[in-house]
Design a protein around this motif. Structure first.
Motif, PDB file in Angstrom:
ATOM      1  N   LEU A   1      -6.154   8.094   6.521  1.00  0.00           N
ATOM      2  CA  LEU A   1      -6.326   6.751   6.971  1.00  0.00           C
ATOM      3  C   LEU A   1      -7.687   6.361   6.579  1.00  0.00           C
ATOM      4  O   LEU A   1      -7.811   5.084   6.167  1.00  0.00           O
ATOM      5  CB  LEU A   1      -6.413   6.808   8.561  1.00  0.00           C
ATOM      6  CG  LEU A   1      -5.111   7.222   9.182  1.00  0.00           C
ATOM      7  CD1 LEU A   1      -5.347   7.321  10.779  1.00  0.00           C
ATOM      8  CD2 LEU A   1      -3.859   6.371   8.773  1.00  0.00           C
TER       9      LEU A   1
ATOM     10  N   GLU B   1      -0.683  -3.508   6.291  1.00  0.00           N
ATOM     11  CA  GLU B   1      -1.940  -3.196   5.741  1.00  0.00           C
ATOM     12  C   GLU B   1      -3.030  -3.484   6.769  1.00  0.00           C
ATOM     13  O   GLU B   1      -3.368  -4.573   7.294  1.00  0.00           O
ATOM     14  CB  GLU B   1      -2.425  -4.380   4.634  1.00  0.00           C
ATOM     15  CG  GLU B   1      -1.342  -4.143   3.432  1.00  0.00           C
ATOM     16  CD  GLU B   1      -2.003  -2.957   2.684  1.00  0.00           C
ATOM     17  OE1 GLU B   1      -3.172  -2.552   2.555  1.00  0.00           O
ATOM     18  OE2 GLU B   1      -0.999  -2.412   2.005  1.00  0.00           O
TER      19      GLU B   1
ATOM     20  N   ARG C   1      -8.361   4.011   3.376  1.00  0.00           N
ATOM     21  CA  ARG C   1      -8.048   2.647   2.906  1.00  0.00           C
ATOM     22  C   ARG C   1      -9.237   1.862   2.490  1.00  0.00           C
ATOM     23  O   ARG C   1     -10.269   2.037   3.025  1.00  0.00           O
ATOM     24  CB  ARG C   1      -7.532   2.102   4.204  1.00  0.00           C
ATOM     25  CG  ARG C   1      -6.229   2.693   4.921  1.00  0.00           C
ATOM     26  CD  ARG C   1      -5.212   2.407   4.051  1.00  0.00           C
ATOM     27  NE  ARG C   1      -4.879   0.880   4.063  1.00  0.00           N
ATOM     28  CZ  ARG C   1      -3.731   0.333   4.718  1.00  0.00           C
ATOM     29  NH1 ARG C   1      -2.865   1.231   5.148  1.00  0.00           N
ATOM     30  NH2 ARG C   1      -3.682  -0.977   4.679  1.00  0.00           N
TER      31      ARG C   1
ATOM     32  N   TYR D   1       0.395   6.073   4.329  1.00  0.00           N
ATOM     33  CA  TYR D   1      -0.555   6.997   4.791  1.00  0.00           C
ATOM     34  C   TYR D   1      -0.168   7.889   5.961  1.00  0.00           C
ATOM     35  O   TYR D   1       1.044   7.589   6.686  1.00  0.00           O
ATOM     36  CB  TYR D   1      -1.556   6.095   5.393  1.00  0.00           C
ATOM     37  CG  TYR D   1      -2.326   5.338   4.219  1.00  0.00           C
ATOM     38  CD1 TYR D   1      -3.637   5.742   3.967  1.00  0.00           C
ATOM     39  CD2 TYR D   1      -1.884   4.212   3.781  1.00  0.00           C
ATOM     40  CE1 TYR D   1      -4.222   5.146   2.678  1.00  0.00           C
ATOM     41  CE2 TYR D   1      -2.540   3.527   2.651  1.00  0.00           C
ATOM     42  CZ  TYR D   1      -3.568   4.020   2.209  1.00  0.00           C
ATOM     43  OH  TYR D   1      -4.364   3.343   1.330  1.00  0.00           O
TER      44      TYR D   1
ATOM     45  N   SER E   1       0.722  -1.149  -0.020  1.00  0.00           N
ATOM     46  CA  SER E   1      -0.108  -0.074   0.047  1.00  0.00           C
ATOM     47  C   SER E   1       0.818   1.193   0.073  1.00  0.00           C
ATOM     48  O   SER E   1       2.231   1.095   0.349  1.00  0.00           O
ATOM     49  CB  SER E   1      -0.898   0.072   1.204  1.00  0.00           C
ATOM     50  OG  SER E   1      -0.027   0.075   2.332  1.00  0.00           O
TER      51      SER E   1
ATOM     52  N   ILE F   1      -6.928  -1.736   7.980  1.00  0.00           N
ATOM     53  CA  ILE F   1      -8.059  -0.556   7.851  1.00  0.00           C
ATOM     54  C   ILE F   1      -9.105  -0.747   8.990  1.00  0.00           C
ATOM     55  O   ILE F   1      -9.201  -1.458   9.457  1.00  0.00           O
ATOM     56  CB  ILE F   1      -8.632  -0.908   6.568  1.00  0.00           C
ATOM     57  CG1 ILE F   1      -9.512   0.191   6.083  1.00  0.00           C
ATOM     58  CG2 ILE F   1      -9.560  -2.464   6.309  1.00  0.00           C
ATOM     59  CD1 ILE F   1     -10.017   0.188   4.587  1.00  0.00           C
TER      60      ILE F   1
ATOM     61  N   TYR G   1      -0.176   0.898   9.257  1.00  0.00           N
ATOM     62  CA  TYR G   1      -0.351   1.065   8.037  1.00  0.00           C
ATOM     63  C   TYR G   1       0.968   0.987   7.275  1.00  0.00           C
ATOM     64  O   TYR G   1       1.005   0.342   5.925  1.00  0.00           O
ATOM     65  CB  TYR G   1      -1.234   2.151   7.395  1.00  0.00           C
ATOM     66  CG  TYR G   1      -2.705   2.061   8.012  1.00  0.00           C
ATOM     67  CD1 TYR G   1      -3.252   1.161   8.466  1.00  0.00           C
ATOM     68  CD2 TYR G   1      -3.320   3.110   7.447  1.00  0.00           C
ATOM     69  CE1 TYR G   1      -4.421   1.170   9.014  1.00  0.00           C
ATOM     70  CE2 TYR G   1      -4.757   3.231   8.085  1.00  0.00           C
ATOM     71  CZ  TYR G   1      -5.293   2.157   8.700  1.00  0.00           C
ATOM     72  OH  TYR G   1      -6.690   2.408   8.899  1.00  0.00           O
TER      73      TYR G   1
END
Length: 385
Positions: free
Chosen positions: A30, A243, A33, A23, A20, A245, A236
């Motif tokens: 955030l 990863e 995501r 962030y 990813s 969320i 993140y």
């Protein structure tokens, strides 16, 4: 931290495995995501509430707070009737022995239930951790009670079953002196967060690499107190799992709770319910797992039906078997190539178009014991609009 982000106590922190972009520690970044596909497809999981509160096994996991925080009379009476004077909540700790805890059997049961993920309470608001946390000295499952790493022992057996492993982690601890101090200071100090919360969260991530973190207990303080955005940005961008969320879950995913005994036994009534769900999913799960909402979610006429869709099929679920064995569905629009089957029944079902110019009238199969046991039935509709 899920519960710490100011989005409500049902926030989930979901860990995935793809790369990813970086962030920044602000909500706009955030919240951008995407939801990990595995969670959106899983649909069904098992939540396990297990801790020192499993020893009195009375009331709920909020036992300590209701007893000595709010001093609810029925909790005080329970203690007077069952325990000697001067008995403290900490005295329950050595009785939380987990001597029959068999994580392999747990994993086998969760697999039989059809669960695609499991969330274990690594720590509730009482502060007792189910792993050897360095910040919960003498109040964790290695030092007191089982003398085992309960969190770590379950992980490999779930992985072997390809079941995603999630961990619940409470932010607040009702009676922790540092939390009480920060609360007294109107949360202008962060002694508890720096000494307890953040080290524990980082330890859980680094040590167990969970697929999901469910965290709550944020409601008494703002997200800035919990350092939510900074923690999530680290998670993140730079953590071993990277990863993650956070979302607020308002449906589309069913998480059923079980409460093992202090010895680590999942009571027979819970096991029976889990296996019953698994038996149903083994037949009807095709319309559940990895499904999406259809253009119509529910309709009511002679039969109430709920709809999902997956690929080119539409699935209609109904809970009342009509005496004339005929189901009318007004929402699906048939075509010349429409096919209708019932999950668990191999043959095609006869159908006709309703006289209103749309919808289906479906002749159900004979009502057999196997069909009766399902209690909720699923019609698979192919090539309908």
């Amino acid at each position: 931290m899920a519960g710490a982000v100011g989005l409500g106590p049902l926030a989930l922190l979901l860990l995935a495995a793809s790369a990813s972009p970086r962030y920044t520690p602000d909500w706009e970044s955030l919240d951008a995501r995407p939801l990990p596909p595995w969670f959106d497809e899983a649909k069904f999981g098992v939540f396990v509430h297990w801790g020192v509160y499993s020893v009195p096994a009375w009331g709920s996991e909020w036992f300590w707070y209701f007893w000595q925080g709010e001093k609810v009379p029925k909790y005080e009476n329970f203690m007077r009737q069952n325990y000697p004077p001067g008995f403290s909540y900490a005295d329950f700790g050595p009785q939380f022995e987990a001597k029959f805890y068999n994580p392999q059997k747990w994993a086998e049961l969760f697999e039989a239930a059809g669960a695609r993920y499991v969330v274990l309470t690594s720590k509730h608001h009482e502060g007792y951790t189910l792993w050897p946390s360095n910040t919960a000295w003498n109040w964790n499952s290695k030092d007191v009670g089982p003398h085992r790493d309960l969190v770590g022992e379950l992980r490999p057996f779930l992985r072997k079953k390809h079941i995603h492993y999630g961990l619940y982690h409470s932010l607040l601890e009702w009676f922790h002196p540092l939390y009480v101090l920060d609360k007294k200071n109107n949360f202008t100090t962060q002694s508890f967060v720096q000494a307890k919360v953040l080290p524990e969260m980082v330890d859980l991530v680094n040590r167990y690499k969970p697929d999901l973190i469910w965290s709550d207990g944020e409601w008494e303080a703002p997200d800035t107190y919990w350092n939510s955005t900074e923690f999530l940005a680290w998670l993140y961008n730079d953590s071993p799992v990277k990863e993650l969320i956070e979302v607020v879950s308002f449906g589309g995913n069913y998480l059923i709770n079980v409460g093992p005994t202090r010895d680590g036994i999942i009571p027979p009534i819970f096991e029976e319910r889990l296996r019953s769900v698994g038996s149903w999913l083994s037949i009807n799960g095709e319309g559940i797992y990895a499904s999406n909402p259809w253009r119509v979610q529910m309709e009511k006429n002679t039969t109430t039906a709920w709809y999902t869709t997956k690929k080119s099929a539409v699935y209609a679920f109904f809970t009342s078997w009509p005496q004339n064995r005929v189901v009318q569905l007004n929402s699906p629009i048939p075509t010349e190539s429409t096919k209708v089957t019932m999950l668990g029944v191999p043959k095609l079902l006869k159908w006709s178009e309703s006289s209103m110019g749309k919808g289906l009238i479906i002749a159900l199969p004979e009502f057999s014991p196997n069909i009766a046991n399902m209690k909720i039935w699923t019609l698979k509709l192919q090539d309908v609009h």
